[in-house]
Scaffold this motif. Structure first.
Motif, PDB file in Angstrom:
ATOM      1  N   MET A  81       0.969  -1.467  -0.365  1.00 31.67           N
ATOM      2  CA  MET A  81       0.061  -0.002   0.098  1.00 31.67           C
ATOM      3  C   MET A  81       0.696   1.176  -0.302  1.00 31.67           C
ATOM      4  O   MET A  81       1.984   1.132   0.830  1.00 31.67           O
ATOM      5  CB  MET A  81      -1.170  -0.214   1.166  1.00 31.67           C
ATOM      6  CG  MET A  81      -1.766   1.509   1.548  1.00 31.67           C
ATOM      7  SD  MET A  81      -3.816   1.315   0.904  1.00 31.67           S
ATOM      8  CE  MET A  81      -3.895   0.179  -0.328  1.00 31.67           C
ATOM      9  N   ALA A  84       1.218   2.973   3.914  1.00 40.91           N
ATOM     10  CA  ALA A  84       1.657   2.580   4.524  1.00 40.91           C
ATOM     11  C   ALA A  84       2.977   3.539   5.101  1.00 40.91           C
ATOM     12  O   ALA A  84       3.280   3.774   6.143  1.00 40.91           O
ATOM     13  CB  ALA A  84       2.124   1.365   4.720  1.00 40.91           C
ATOM     14  N   SER A 114       3.092   4.717   8.800  1.00 42.31           N
ATOM     15  CA  SER A 114       2.572   3.513   9.805  1.00 42.31           C
ATOM     16  C   SER A 114       3.556   4.105  11.592  1.00 42.31           C
ATOM     17  O   SER A 114       4.144   5.053  11.221  1.00 42.31           O
ATOM     18  CB  SER A 114       3.786   2.542   8.898  1.00 42.31           C
ATOM     19  OG  SER A 114       3.331   0.569  10.092  1.00 42.31           O
ATOM     20  N   ASP A 131      -7.649   6.185   1.764  1.00 40.91           N
ATOM     21  CA  ASP A 131      -7.478   5.203   2.126  1.00 40.91           C
ATOM     22  C   ASP A 131      -8.188   5.254   3.430  1.00 40.91           C
ATOM     23  O   ASP A 131      -7.960   4.863   4.371  1.00 40.91           O
ATOM     24  CB  ASP A 131      -6.307   5.216   2.128  1.00 40.91           C
ATOM     25  CG  ASP A 131      -6.198   4.479   0.597  1.00 40.91           C
ATOM     26  OD1 ASP A 131      -6.586   4.160  -0.144  1.00 40.91           O
ATOM     27  OD2 ASP A 131      -4.891   4.335   0.911  1.00 40.91           O
ATOM     28  N   HIS A 160     -10.712   3.542   4.860  1.00 41.82           N
ATOM     29  CA  HIS A 160     -10.576   2.258   5.413  1.00 41.82           C
ATOM     30  C   HIS A 160     -10.024   2.055   5.976  1.00 41.82           C
ATOM     31  O   HIS A 160      -9.845   0.521   6.806  1.00 41.82           O
ATOM     32  CB  HIS A 160     -11.839   1.543   4.030  1.00 41.82           C
ATOM     33  CG  HIS A 160     -10.365   1.351   3.066  1.00 41.82           C
ATOM     34  ND1 HIS A 160     -10.232   2.580   2.512  1.00 41.82           N
ATOM     35  CD2 HIS A 160      -9.190   0.604   2.781  1.00 41.82           C
ATOM     36  CE1 HIS A 160      -8.885   1.315   1.357  1.00 41.82           C
ATOM     37  NE2 HIS A 160      -9.054   0.963   1.558  1.00 41.82           N
ATOM     38  N   SER A 161      -8.642   2.299   5.332  1.00 44.06           N
ATOM     39  CA  SER A 161      -7.355   1.695   6.979  1.00 44.06           C
ATOM     40  C   SER A 161      -6.972   2.375   7.562  1.00 44.06           C
ATOM     41  O   SER A 161      -5.378   2.628   7.829  1.00 44.06           O
ATOM     42  CB  SER A 161      -5.467   1.657   5.107  1.00 44.06           C
ATOM     43  OG  SER A 161      -6.515   0.961   4.056  1.00 44.06           O
ATOM     44  N   LEU A 162      -8.040   3.593   7.871  1.00 46.36           N
ATOM     45  CA  LEU A 162      -7.468   4.332   9.210  1.00 46.36           C
ATOM     46  C   LEU A 162      -8.552   4.125  10.427  1.00 46.36           C
ATOM     47  O   LEU A 162      -9.332   4.304   9.899  1.00 46.36           O
ATOM     48  CB  LEU A 162      -7.414   5.655   8.752  1.00 46.36           C
ATOM     49  CG  LEU A 162      -6.400   6.308   7.898  1.00 46.36           C
ATOM     50  CD1 LEU A 162      -6.696   7.734   7.407  1.00 46.36           C
ATOM     51  CD2 LEU A 162      -4.664   6.121   8.082  1.00 46.36           C
ATOM     52  N   TRP A 220      -2.884   4.090  11.185  1.00 39.87           N
ATOM     53  CA  TRP A 220      -3.190   3.019  10.255  1.00 39.87           C
ATOM     54  C   TRP A 220      -3.180   2.043  10.898  1.00 39.87           C
ATOM     55  O   TRP A 220      -2.842   1.699  11.765  1.00 39.87           O
ATOM     56  CB  TRP A 220      -1.868   3.504   9.796  1.00 39.87           C
ATOM     57  CG  TRP A 220      -1.787   2.309   8.078  1.00 39.87           C
ATOM     58  CD1 TRP A 220      -0.605   1.560   8.210  1.00 39.87           C
ATOM     59  CD2 TRP A 220      -1.973   2.545   7.459  1.00 39.87           C
ATOM     60  NE1 TRP A 220      -0.544   0.913   7.312  1.00 39.87           N
ATOM     61  CE2 TRP A 220      -1.311   1.804   6.389  1.00 39.87           C
ATOM     62  CE3 TRP A 220      -3.027   3.331   6.071  1.00 39.87           C
ATOM     63  CZ2 TRP A 220      -1.874   1.462   5.051  1.00 39.87           C
ATOM     64  CZ3 TRP A 220      -3.169   3.157   4.728  1.00 39.87           C
ATOM     65  CH2 TRP A 220      -2.901   2.586   4.612  1.00 39.87           C
ATOM     66  N   ILE A 221      -4.138   1.124   9.618  1.00 44.57           N
ATOM     67  CA  ILE A 221      -4.575  -0.520  10.417  1.00 44.57           C
ATOM     68  C   ILE A 221      -4.217  -1.335   9.231  1.00 44.57           C
ATOM     69  O   ILE A 221      -4.678  -2.942   9.193  1.00 44.57           O
ATOM     70  CB  ILE A 221      -5.933  -0.388  10.873  1.00 44.57           C
ATOM     71  CG1 ILE A 221      -6.959  -0.097  10.473  1.00 44.57           C
ATOM     72  CG2 ILE A 221      -5.331   0.412  12.785  1.00 44.57           C
ATOM     73  CD1 ILE A 221      -7.842  -0.563  10.671  1.00 44.57           C
ATOM     74  N   GLY A 222      -3.876  -0.379   8.455  1.00 43.94           N
ATOM     75  CA  GLY A 222      -3.720  -0.959   6.844  1.00 43.94           C
ATOM     76  C   GLY A 222      -2.420  -1.814   6.298  1.00 43.94           C
ATOM     77  O   GLY A 222      -2.244  -2.376   7.999  1.00 43.94           O
ATOM     78  N   PRO A 223      -2.347  -2.360   5.538  1.00 40.19           N
ATOM     79  CA  PRO A 223      -0.395  -3.388   5.543  1.00 40.19           C
ATOM     80  C   PRO A 223       0.151  -3.258   5.941  1.00 40.19           C
ATOM     81  O   PRO A 223       0.456  -1.582   5.417  1.00 40.19           O
ATOM     82  CB  PRO A 223      -1.109  -3.619   3.921  1.00 40.19           C
ATOM     83  CG  PRO A 223      -1.679  -3.338   3.540  1.00 40.19           C
ATOM     84  CD  PRO A 223      -2.750  -1.899   4.080  1.00 40.19           C
ATOM     85  N   SER A 224       0.751  -3.160   6.447  1.00 39.04           N
ATOM     86  CA  SER A 224       2.258  -2.689   7.468  1.00 39.04           C
ATOM     87  C   SER A 224       3.623  -2.796   6.066  1.00 39.04           C
ATOM     88  O   SER A 224       3.880  -3.335   5.043  1.00 39.04           O
ATOM     89  CB  SER A 224       3.041  -3.779   7.825  1.00 39.04           C
ATOM     90  OG  SER A 224       3.408  -4.939   7.918  1.00 39.04           O
TER      91      SER A 224
END
Length: 114
Positions: free
Chosen positions: A1, A4, A8, A22, A24-26, A80-84
């Motif tokens: 992503m 990230a 991150s 993004d 949805h990734s937060l 951030w809670i998306g891919p690292s």
């Protein structure tokens, strides 16, 4: 992503985020909660208040976070809670004299050496 690397490991306010594409990734949470607790730094005792231009009330704010950016009662924090982010698995190699660090010399007498 692509985001990230920027997001991150950080707790950011909406003013600090360049793009909210993004979402949805937060993860979203309030900056302060009652009893007074700062969700950015964990402070529970060093607060003040001010007339807030954002929400129009007298907002409490965390005095410990001032240098990082004011966190008030009406501030929203994003995490951030998306891919690292990707981390290189191999250390960088020396590709020539301009890219190499010179070896550190041990001086006589250091660390018990004579």
């Amino acid at each position: 992503m692509k985001h990230a690397h920027f997001f991150s490991g950080r707790e950011l306010t909406d003013e600090e985020i360049p793009i909210l594409s993004d979402v949805h990734s937060l993860a979203v949470r309030p900056g302060l909660s009652r009893p007074l607790l700062c969700h950015r730094c964990g402070n529970t005792s060093n607060f003040s208040s001010h007339p807030c231009a954002r929400c129009g009330t007298n907002c409490a704010y965390c005095r410990n976070c001032i240098q990082m950016g004011k966190i008030s009662s009406c501030t929203t924090l994003y995490r951030w809670i998306g891919p690292s982010r990707r981390i290189r698995s191999e250390p960088e190699r020396c590709t020539g004299p301009a890219h190499c660090q010179p070896a550190k010399r041990k001086l006589p007498g250091m660390f018990g050496m004579q």
